[in-house]
Motif scaffolding. Sequence first.
Motif, PDB file in Angstrom:
ATOM      1  N   THR A  84      41.396  68.040  72.925  1.00 11.05           N
ATOM      2  CA  THR A  84      40.915  67.121  72.319  1.00 11.05           C
ATOM      3  C   THR A  84      39.565  65.346  73.419  1.00 11.05           C
ATOM      4  O   THR A  84      38.872  65.314  72.381  1.00 11.05           O
ATOM      5  CB  THR A  84      41.866  66.601  71.227  1.00 11.05           C
ATOM      6  N   ILE A  87      36.296  66.173  72.266  1.00 14.98           N
ATOM      7  CA  ILE A  87      35.503  65.551  71.552  1.00 14.98           C
ATOM      8  C   ILE A  87      35.979  64.081  71.348  1.00 14.98           C
ATOM      9  O   ILE A  87      34.557  63.069  71.511  1.00 14.98           O
ATOM     10  CB  ILE A  87      36.558  65.707  69.825  1.00 14.98           C
ATOM     11  N   ASP A  88      37.176  63.374  72.020  1.00 13.57           N
ATOM     12  CA  ASP A  88      36.906  61.916  72.496  1.00 13.57           C
ATOM     13  C   ASP A  88      35.285  61.158  73.388  1.00 13.57           C
ATOM     14  O   ASP A  88      34.779  60.316  72.750  1.00 13.57           O
ATOM     15  CB  ASP A  88      37.627  61.609  72.857  1.00 13.57           C
ATOM     16  N   ALA A  91      32.266  61.582  71.326  1.00 11.53           N
ATOM     17  CA  ALA A  91      32.730  60.316  69.889  1.00 11.53           C
ATOM     18  C   ALA A  91      31.536  58.976  70.581  1.00 11.53           C
ATOM     19  O   ALA A  91      31.639  58.566  69.627  1.00 11.53           O
ATOM     20  CB  ALA A  91      33.590  60.485  69.528  1.00 11.53           C
ATOM     21  N   GLY A 131      33.021  68.547  69.551  1.00 13.94           N
ATOM     22  CA  GLY A 131      31.914  66.861  69.188  1.00 13.94           C
ATOM     23  C   GLY A 131      30.802  67.083  69.071  1.00 13.94           C
ATOM     24  O   GLY A 131      30.626  66.725  67.931  1.00 13.94           O
ATOM     25  N   ILE A 229      34.183  60.506  64.756  1.00 12.57           N
ATOM     26  CA  ILE A 229      32.768  61.204  64.949  1.00 12.57           C
ATOM     27  C   ILE A 229      32.198  60.421  63.363  1.00 12.57           C
ATOM     28  O   ILE A 229      31.935  61.240  62.403  1.00 12.57           O
ATOM     29  CB  ILE A 229      32.211  61.776  65.324  1.00 12.57           C
TER      30      ILE A 229
END
Length: 349
Positions: A84, A87-88, A91, A131, A229
């Motif tokens: 994950t 994705i951070d 974002a 992401g 997001i």
Amino acid sequence: MTNKQNSPLSYRDAGVDIDAGEALVDRIKPLAAKTMREGVLTGLGGFGALFEVPKRYQEPVLVAGTDGVGTKLRLAFDWDKHDTVGIDLVAMSVNDILVQGAEPLFFLDYFACGVLAVDKAAAVVGGVAKGCELAGCALIGGETAEMPGMYPEGEYDLAGFAVGAVEKSKVINGASIKAGDVVLALASSGAHSNGYSLIRKIIERAGIKPEDPFEDATFADAIMAPTRIYVKPVLAAIEQHGEAIKGLVHITGGGLLENIPRVVPEGLAAHLHKGEWQLPPLFAWLQEQGNVDTQEMYRVFNCGLGMVIVVAAEAADAVKAQLSEAGETVYHVGEIVPQGDGPRVLIKE
């Protein structure tokens, strides 16, 4: 007898595995392919990636942002949870350029490690690709750097770079904000990617383990939840309501108290009402276990509000309704008032 001083050396002997790098690229290509969009002229593999600004823009202004994931990575290493943080990474940059009203166009990542572990790196970059899909931007390039001796085994560093575009006449900068405007806020998915040095200190004090239960999941799930997001629903709201959306604030490092003044003009203040949203359980736990002062909570964490939107009062209900229909949890948290002698942000009981 062969003299070791004269025996042939390879790059692998020096700690760099070219084959592993090529294997990672092979794993990344199909992930990146899912993010392709209009404007991409060349993708992965070249010395530089080419992107053409879509012709629907009349006077495009490019908006660029870069960021990392901070010490949240320390928990990713300690808890072996890598799916994950990519994705951070996306974002943090795309939400930043969104506040100018920009549509993210493309993204590049930088992944550096001491020894390249293909499965781990692929999990990280898989998160980056996810992401980008969520943000509607293309993953068109990046760099994987294997640097022996620079990082401890099993650890890596991440940086991300996003470029977006907005019509020059539609740049959002907060200049039109006035007293009487409404402050809306979109719920966060957790701590996002800020305040993790304090979070890790609290975890250490509380003695929790990642597998310990928390709410309906585990602490690892709650603490490592990826940054939300906001791009697609907010861009749709901007398209529908235009100049009624006057300012956007991504609540990152500095929390509510330091980020909101970045968009509110001098002489004005944002008054937020604490009772309009509930402090999520994770933040309540952090405050209790760390005995963290309430003002410090507001200065460090998003406290459940990941994106703040300043909107003309007459459009507030319509904007809130549209964002709610798009799947966001939206709060009417306050209003803009003359500052007077008070602070730029006041969170009232």
